[in-house]
Design an enzyme around this catalytic site. Structure first.
Site, mmCIF file in Angstrom:
data_model
loop_
_atom_site.group_PDB
_atom_site.id
_atom_site.type_symbol
_atom_site.label_atom_id
_atom_site.label_comp_id
_atom_site.label_asym_id
_atom_site.label_seq_id
_atom_site.Cartn_x
_atom_site.Cartn_y
_atom_site.Cartn_z
ATOM 1 N N LYS A 184 0.841 -1.211 0.000
ATOM 2 C CA LYS A 184 0.000 0.000 0.000
ATOM 3 C C LYS A 184 0.873 1.257 0.000
ATOM 4 C CE LYS A 184 0.813 1.322 4.369
ATOM 5 N NZ LYS A 184 1.297 2.628 4.819
ATOM 6 N N THR A 241 -3.249 5.876 4.049
ATOM 7 C CA THR A 241 -1.983 6.381 3.513
ATOM 8 C C THR A 241 -2.160 7.120 2.185
ATOM 9 O OG1 THR A 241 -1.128 4.346 4.476
ATOM 10 C CG2 THR A 241 0.437 5.688 3.334
#
Ligand SMILES: NC(=O)C1=CN([C@@H]2O[C@H](COP(=O)(O)OP(=O)(O)OC[C@H]3O[C@@H](n4cnc5c(N)ncnc54)[C@H](OP(=O)(O)O)[C@@H]3O)[C@@H](O)[C@H]2O)C=CC1
Ligand SMILES: O=C(CO)COP(=O)(O)O
Length: 319
Positions: A184, A241
Site C-alpha cells: 500500500k 496512507t
C-alpha cells in the site's frame, strides 16, 4: 516487560501507548539521542510534542531478554537486517514483532522472513495496520493487525499489545498482513504524485482501486489470503496512507508530482519496496503497472505526463 527496539516515530509511539499497561523499555542505538530523550522527557527529534510517560524507560543498553519476552522491532525494513545481525543473539528466544512495512530491496523478503532467516529460534510476528505515530502517541483510538503463523502466540501477543487506545485484531496470515502493509505504500506514492501534479481526486480514487487490485494480485500469488488484504493491514491502511498528507509516502509522491525535492533523511518505505516488488513481479510474470510507473518516476526515467499516458493507454479490459 515489553521492549521496543528503535526509537523512531513509530517505536516511540507504540512504547508510549504500551506504557499505559505497565513498564516498557525503549531502546535506541544512539546514546546521545537517549540522553536527549531522558533530559527532555520527549522524543523531540522523531515525535515532537508528546511527553514520555514515567513507565517508559529509555536506554541505549539492550536489557537481557528471557525466553518468551516480547520485543518490538521498529526500524525501517531496509534496516531490519542490520539490527538483527548486530543483536540477533540477544533476541534468540523472544517473540519478535516486526513493526515495519516494506519489502527488503536486496532479497525481496518481508520482515517476518528476515527475522526467520537471522533469528530462527525466535517466533516472528508483525504488527501493522492504519496508524500514524502521532495519533497513537496522543492516545487517539487505533486498530491494528497482529499476525503470527503460530495461532497460540498470536493470541498471547494480541492480549499483551492491546492498550486503552490500541485495539488489536489477530490473524495467522503473516504473509498477507505484511504484504498489504508494504504494497500500500507504493500505491500511496502514486496517489501523492496524482494529487501533487493536480490530476484530481477522481484519478486518485481510480488509482487506489486499481492499486488495490494490483497489490492483491501480487500478494495472493505469494500466498496471502484475500480476506487479510481486505482488512486493516491492506485496504484499511491503503485508505489512510493514500488520503493523508501525514503520510510520508504520500508526501514524497506529492513532491514527485510537483517536481520538487524531498528530504532524503525521511523514511519512505514505498520507494525501495517498489523497486523490490517490480523486479519480483517481472520474474513472476505478474502485471504491476502502477508499481512499475512509480519505479520509473523515482528513477527519473518518466515524467508524470508520460506515466499517466502509459497507464491510460493500457489495453482495455474487464474490471
Ligand atoms: N511513523 C509512522 O506513523 C508509522 C511508521 N510505521 C513503520 O514503522 C517503521 C519505522 O518507521 P518510523 O519509526 O516512522 O521511522 P523513523 O524514520 O521515525 O525512525 C527510524 C528509526 O530506526 C532507527 N534505526 C535505523 N537503523 C537502525 C539500526 N540498524 N539499528 C537500530 N536502530 C536503527 C533510527 O535510529 P537513528 O535515529 O539512530 O538513525 C530511528 O530511530 C517503518 O517501516 C514504517 O513504515 C508504521 C506505522 C506508522
Ligand atoms: O504506515 C503508515 C500509516 O499506517 C505510515 O505511513 P508513512 O510511512 O507513509 O508515513
Amino acid at each position: 516487560m515489553i521492549t521496543v527496539l528503535g526509537s523512531g516515530a513509530f517505536g516511540t509511539a507504540l512504547a508510549i501507548s504500551l506504557a499505559s499497561n505497565g513498564p516498557v523499555t525503549l531502546w535506541s542505538r544512539d546514546k546521545a539521542q537517549v540522553q536527549r530523550m531522558q533530559a527532555e522527557g520527549a522524543n523531540t527529534r522523531r515525535l515532537p510534542g508528546v511527553s514520555l510517560p514515567a513507565q517508559l524507560n529509555v536506554t541505549a543498553d539492550l536489557p537481557p531478554m528471557s525466553p518468551g519476552s516480547i520485543c518490538l522491532l521498529s526500524v525501517p525494513t531496509q534496516k531490519l537486517r542490520d539490527l538483527l545481525i548486530e543483536h540477533g543473539r540477544a533476541l534468540a528466544h523472544c517473540h519478535l514483532v516486526a513493526c515495519c512495512k516494506g519489502v527488503e530491496r536486496v532479497t525481496g523478503y518481508g520482515p517476518t522472513r528476515i527475522i526467520a532467516e537471522l533469528v530462527p529460534t525466535a517466533t516472528a510476528a508483525i504488527l501493522t495496520g492504519p496508524s500514524f505515530a502521532h495519533d497513537i502517541a496522543r492516545g487517539l483510538p487505533t486498530a491494528l493487525t497482529l499476525a503470527c503463523k503460530d495461532a497460540v502466540v498470536a493470541q498471547s501477543l494480541q492480549t499483551a499489545l492491546t492498550t486503552p487506545n490500541l485495539r488489536i485484531y489477530r490473524t495467522t496470515d503473516a504473509t498477507g498482513a505484511e504484504l498489504g502493509g508494504a504494497l500500500k505504500n507504493v500505491v500511496a506514492v502514486a496517489c501523492g504524485v496524482v494529487i501533487g501534479a493536480g490530476l484530481g481526486e477522481s484519478a486518485r480514487a481510480a488509482l487506489m482501486t486499481r492499486g488495490f487490485a494490483e497489490l492483491s494480485r501480487m500478494a495472493v500469488a505469494l500466498g496471502a489470503e484475500q480476506e487479510t488484504l481486505a482488512g486493516l493491514s491492506g485496504f484499511g491502511d491503503l485508505v489512510l496512507t493514500c488520503t493523508s498528507e501525514q503520510s510520508r509516502n504520500y508526501a514524497f509522491g506529492m513532491s514527485l508530482g510537483r517536481n520538487k525535492c524531498f528530504d532524503t533523511s525521511i523514511t519512505v518505505e514505498g520507494a525501495a519496496t517498489a523497486q523490490a516488488v517490480s523486479e519480483k513481479a517481472r520474474k513472476m510474470q505478474i502485471e504491476m503497472p502502477i508499481t512499475d510507473v512509480v519505479v520509473a518516476l523515482i528513477d527519473g526515467k518518466l515524467r508524470v505526463s508520460q506515466a499517466m499516458d502509459m497507464l491510460l493507454s493500457r489495453p482495455l479490459k474487464e474490471e
